[in-house]
Each structure stands twice: as structure tokens, then as C-alpha cells.
Scaffold this active site. Structure first.
Site, PDB file in Angstrom:
ATOM      1  N   LYS A 171       1.552  -5.453 -12.305  1.00  0.00           N
ATOM      2  CA  LYS A 171       2.341  -4.978 -11.153  1.00  0.00           C
ATOM      3  C   LYS A 171       2.525  -6.107 -10.129  1.00  0.00           C
ATOM      4  CE  LYS A 171       4.287  -2.238  -8.116  1.00  0.00           C
ATOM      5  NZ  LYS A 171       5.656  -1.749  -8.235  1.00  0.00           N
ATOM      6  N   LYS A 239       2.043  -6.004   1.775  1.00  0.00           N
ATOM      7  CA  LYS A 239       0.734  -5.746   1.141  1.00  0.00           C
ATOM      8  C   LYS A 239       0.721  -6.328  -0.276  1.00  0.00           C
ATOM      9  CE  LYS A 239       0.692  -1.984  -0.978  1.00  0.00           C
ATOM     10  NZ  LYS A 239       0.760  -1.205  -2.210  1.00  0.00           N
TER      11      LYS A 239
HETATM   12  P1  NAD Z   1       4.342   6.567   1.120  1.00  0.00           P
HETATM   13  O1  NAD Z   1       3.761   5.989   2.368  1.00  0.00           O
HETATM   14  O2  NAD Z   1       5.705   7.175   1.166  1.00  0.00           O
HETATM   15  O3  NAD Z   1       3.345   7.677   0.512  1.00  0.00           O
HETATM   16  C1  NAD Z   1       1.960   7.607   0.593  1.00  0.00           C
HETATM   17  C2  NAD Z   1       1.448   9.034   0.759  1.00  0.00           C
HETATM   18  O4  NAD Z   1       0.020   9.036   0.766  1.00  0.00           O
HETATM   19  C3  NAD Z   1       1.886   9.691   2.061  1.00  0.00           C
HETATM   20  O5  NAD Z   1       2.516  10.899   1.735  1.00  0.00           O
HETATM   21  C4  NAD Z   1       0.593   9.961   2.811  1.00  0.00           C
HETATM   22  O6  NAD Z   1       0.600  11.186   3.518  1.00  0.00           O
HETATM   23  C5  NAD Z   1      -0.408  10.028   1.690  1.00  0.00           C
HETATM   24  N1  NAD Z   1      -1.768   9.695   2.100  1.00  0.00           N
HETATM   25  C6  NAD Z   1      -2.207   8.582   2.727  1.00  0.00           C
HETATM   26  N2  NAD Z   1      -3.546   8.646   2.913  1.00  0.00           N
HETATM   27  C7  NAD Z   1      -3.945   9.829   2.378  1.00  0.00           C
HETATM   28  C8  NAD Z   1      -5.202  10.471   2.260  1.00  0.00           C
HETATM   29  N3  NAD Z   1      -6.324   9.914   2.743  1.00  0.00           N
HETATM   30  N4  NAD Z   1      -5.252  11.690   1.660  1.00  0.00           N
HETATM   31  C9  NAD Z   1      -4.127  12.265   1.168  1.00  0.00           C
HETATM   32  N5  NAD Z   1      -2.898  11.691   1.250  1.00  0.00           N
HETATM   33  C10 NAD Z   1      -2.821  10.498   1.847  1.00  0.00           C
HETATM   34  O7  NAD Z   1       4.286   5.404   0.048  1.00  0.00           O
HETATM   35  P2  NAD Z   1       5.102   5.288  -1.337  1.00  0.00           P
HETATM   36  O8  NAD Z   1       6.340   4.506  -1.079  1.00  0.00           O
HETATM   37  O9  NAD Z   1       5.175   6.615  -1.991  1.00  0.00           O
HETATM   38  O10 NAD Z   1       4.110   4.318  -2.139  1.00  0.00           O
HETATM   39  C11 NAD Z   1       2.885   4.782  -2.718  1.00  0.00           C
HETATM   40  C12 NAD Z   1       2.320   3.672  -3.594  1.00  0.00           C
HETATM   41  O11 NAD Z   1       3.268   3.363  -4.632  1.00  0.00           O
HETATM   42  C13 NAD Z   1       2.062   2.344  -2.863  1.00  0.00           C
HETATM   43  O12 NAD Z   1       0.911   1.745  -3.372  1.00  0.00           O
HETATM   44  C14 NAD Z   1       3.312   1.537  -3.162  1.00  0.00           C
HETATM   45  O13 NAD Z   1       3.039   0.134  -3.096  1.00  0.00           O
HETATM   46  C15 NAD Z   1       3.613   1.990  -4.580  1.00  0.00           C
HETATM   47  N6  NAD Z   1       5.017   1.895  -4.993  1.00  0.00           N
HETATM   48  C16 NAD Z   1       6.028   2.301  -4.180  1.00  0.00           C
HETATM   49  C17 NAD Z   1       7.357   2.196  -4.621  1.00  0.00           C
HETATM   50  C18 NAD Z   1       8.527   2.595  -3.745  1.00  0.00           C
HETATM   51  O14 NAD Z   1       9.676   2.248  -4.077  1.00  0.00           O
HETATM   52  N7  NAD Z   1       8.331   3.320  -2.639  1.00  0.00           N
HETATM   53  C19 NAD Z   1       7.634   1.703  -5.891  1.00  0.00           C
HETATM   54  C20 NAD Z   1       6.579   1.341  -6.728  1.00  0.00           C
HETATM   55  C21 NAD Z   1       5.271   1.444  -6.265  1.00  0.00           C
END
Ligand code: NAD
Length: 294
Positions: A171, A239
Site C-alpha cells: 500500500k 500520513k
Molecule cells: P474517514 O475519516 O472518512 O473515516 C474514518 C472513520 O473512522 C470515521 O467514520 C470515524 O468516525 C471512524 N473512527 C475514528 N476513530 C474511531 C474509533 N475510535 N472508533 C470507531 N470509529 C472511529 O477516512 P477514510 O477516507 O474512510 O479512510 C479510512 C482508511 O482508509 C484510512 O487509513 C485511509 O488512509 C484509507 N484509505 C482511504 C481511501 C479514500 O479514498 N478515502 C482510499 C484508500 C484507503
């Protein structure tokens, strides 16, 4: 079909949990943004008030959280997965975190009787909504095989790439290519516009040639239109660039383009674009050229 606890219903987790519920799995979601529960419930899932309530009867626990502190809190906390999930459950962490954290979580899981896979994804919000993510998986081959029905519900390509942490290494390589590509597409737009050429038409041609990429396919129109709603936030890519530069240092390899890309993304944060989509690297390149909004 499995009983699944899904922790973290954000931009990615929310559509992924919905796909699993629609595929017939019993999905119990828990997240901090409670506005996400309506969609999960509409798609056949249920909401849980705590991590403990979500995981206590789960066969499979899924996490899709921002970074390693959140995954560690949810895994190791008093209210957490290792304290409350049944022995023998499988934890699939779809979050992007540093490889050493994935290894530590897998080791702690082994002590708690919980099997663990690191399974970060690529494909962005569009890929999550369409259920066509690419998934790079680290951990034991038998656990990878057991997780196949989960990967099939949210992804198109899923590959076992090695032991615990290997998924995160792949990744990191993915994020390096994505970040560098955005920087170059941004420069291409600025160059064409500065010379009076229609960048939209120019990128249409690029998209069909050797320069073509999923980024050009999915993002060229919104970039030219300066639409930067996330998507994938600059803060999260910052990050990921930290994960990449730390990994390069540990491996004693020089990655000059990674360092430059990390600086451009850091500049995006410093210029106040952290909560915009990473395609907003275009604004950083425009600002460098005195072509940004005044
Ligand atoms: P986001 O911020 O939209 O979602 C994260 C979620 O986690 C939020 O809904 C938040 O409420 C929840 N959360 C945080 N702490 C928590 C806790 N202690 N208990 C329960 N829920 C909790 O982020 P995202 O864009 O969905 O990304 C999530 C992961 O996927 C990250 O690691 C990101 O790097 C990776 N990612 C994102 C994408 C993208 O296009 N957005 C693509 C590939 C990978």
C-alpha cells in the site's frame, strides 16, 4: 455468510459495510460519526453503541480507521477487540497504517487468540462505492483464504502479498505512485493552461495514451473544473507519505521522488488544504506559479 463487526464507517468504511450487508452478511457497525448508521441500516445492517457490543459475537471483525493510533485503540483498548471478540475470530484491518503497527497488532492478536490480516485497499471512494477495490493482504495464507467472501463483496482484485505487514508495504508503494502521479497531472494542467491550451481536451488525449491511468480516468474532469471535495483527504495522504519516507529510511533506500512528493503534499496541508481531496495538489502547483486564487 458471517457475523461481521465493522468498526469505522467513514468515506470508505460506510460503502464497504453496505456491500457486505447487501451480500447477505450480518453486519453490526460501530463508528464515531453516527450519521453513517442510517445508510448501513437501510442496506440491512445494524448499529452497535460500542466496540464491545459490535464484536462480542462476531466471527469476523473489520476495521477501517484513519491511522494506527485509532486501530490500536480499537484493538487494544478496554472496550476493544482483543478484550471482547470471541477466540478464533478473524480481524481484517483495511486501514492504511505503518507496517510495524500491523505486525504488532498481529502478534498481540495471536496472544489473544484472534487471527489478523492487514488488508489495505486502493481504488478510492469510487472504488469503495462500486465494490471494486484492489486489496493487498498480509498475513497467513489460510486466513487469506478464509477471508475470500469478504474480499469478493468489496473488491475486484485481492492478492496475498506476504506475511503480516506486507500488505501495508505494498500500500505504501501504491500511495507513492498515486501521490507522484497527482503531482505530475497537476503540473501538466498548469503547463497546458499557461500556454493557452484547453487542459480538458489535452487530458482526454493523455488518458488514452501511454500516460493514461486510473487517476486520469476518474479525476481529470474534476481537477480541470477545480472540484476538490474528498475523496481522499490531503491529511490522509500526508500520513501515508510519512509511512513511505519512514519505510525508505528503515530499508536504507533513497527515494528522491517520494521525498519531493511528500513535500508537495505537506505544502498542501500548510496552505490549508488538508481536508480537500488529494487532487488539490493542483492548487499547490498553481500557488508555486503565482497562478492560485488571489
Ligand atoms: P474517514 O475519516 O472518512 O473515516 C474514518 C472513520 O473512522 C470515521 O467514520 C470515524 O468516525 C471512524 N473512527 C475514528 N476513530 C474511531 C474509533 N475510535 N472508533 C470507531 N470509529 C472511529 O477516512 P477514510 O477516507 O474512510 O479512510 C479510512 C482508511 O482508509 C484510512 O487509513 C485511509 O488512509 C484509507 N484509505 C482511504 C481511501 C479514500 O479514498 N478515502 C482510499 C484508500 C484507503
Amino acid at each position: 455468510m458471517s457475523r461481521i463487526a465493522f468498526i469505522g464507517l467513514g468515506i470508505m468504511g460506510s460503502p464497504m459495510a453496505s456491500h457486505l450487508a447487501k451480500a447477505g452478511h450480518e453486519v453490526l457497525g460501530h463508528t464515531l460519526n453516527s450519521n453513517a448508521y442510517a445508510r448501513l441500516e437501510a442496506d440491512g445492517g445494524k448499529s452497535a453503541a460500542s466496540v464491545e457490543a459490535a464484536v462480542k459475537d462476531a466471527e469476523i471483525v473489520i476495521t477501517m480507521l484513519p491511522n494506527h493510533p485509532q486501530v490500536e485503540e480499537v484493538a487494544f483498548g478496554e472496550d476493544g477487540i482483543f478484550a471482547h471478540a470471541p477466540k478464533g475470530a478473524l480481524l481484517i484491518d483495511f486501514s492504511t497504517i505503518r507496517p510495524e503497527s500491523s505486525v504488532a497488532i498481529a502478534e498481540a492478536g495471536a496472544k489473544a487468540g484472534i487471527r489478523v490480516l492487514d488488508a489495505p485497499v486502493s481504488g478510492g471512494q469510487g472504488g469503495a462505492e462500486e465494490g471494486v477495490l484492489s486489496i493487498m493482504v498480509g498475513g497467513d495464507e489460510t486466513d487469506f483464504t478464509a477471508a475470500t467472501p469478504i474480499f469478493e463483496a468489496v473488491g475486484k482484485i485481492f492478492i496475498h502479498v506476504g506475511p503480516h505487514g506486507a500488505g501495508q508495504v505494498v500500500k505504501a508503494a501504491n500511495q507513492l505512485v498515486v501521490g507522484g502521479t497527482y503531482a505530475l497531472v497537476a503540473e501538466a494542467i498548469v503547463l497546458m493552461e499557461a500556454l493557452g491550451v484547453d487542459a480538458g481536451k489535452g487530458l482526454d488525449v493523455l488518458a488514452g495514451g501511454l500516460a493514461g491511468s486510473t487517476i486520469l480516468e476518474r479525476k481529470r474532469k474534476s481537477m480541470v473544473a477545480r472540484e476538490f471535495a474528498p475523496g481522499f483527504r490531503i491529511d490522509l495522504h500526508h500520513k501515508d507519505m510519512g509511512i513511505i519516507t519512514d519505510a525508505a529510511r528503515q530499508a536504507d533506500v533513497a527515494l528522491p521522488t517520494a521525498a519531493l512528493t511528500a513535500s508537495l503534499i505537506a505544502a498542501g496541508r500548510a496552505q490549508g488544504y488538508g481536508s480537500l481531496d488529494h487532487s488539490a495538489l493542483l492548487k499547490v502547483i498553481e500557488n508555486l506559479n503565482g497562478r492560485g486564487e488571489q
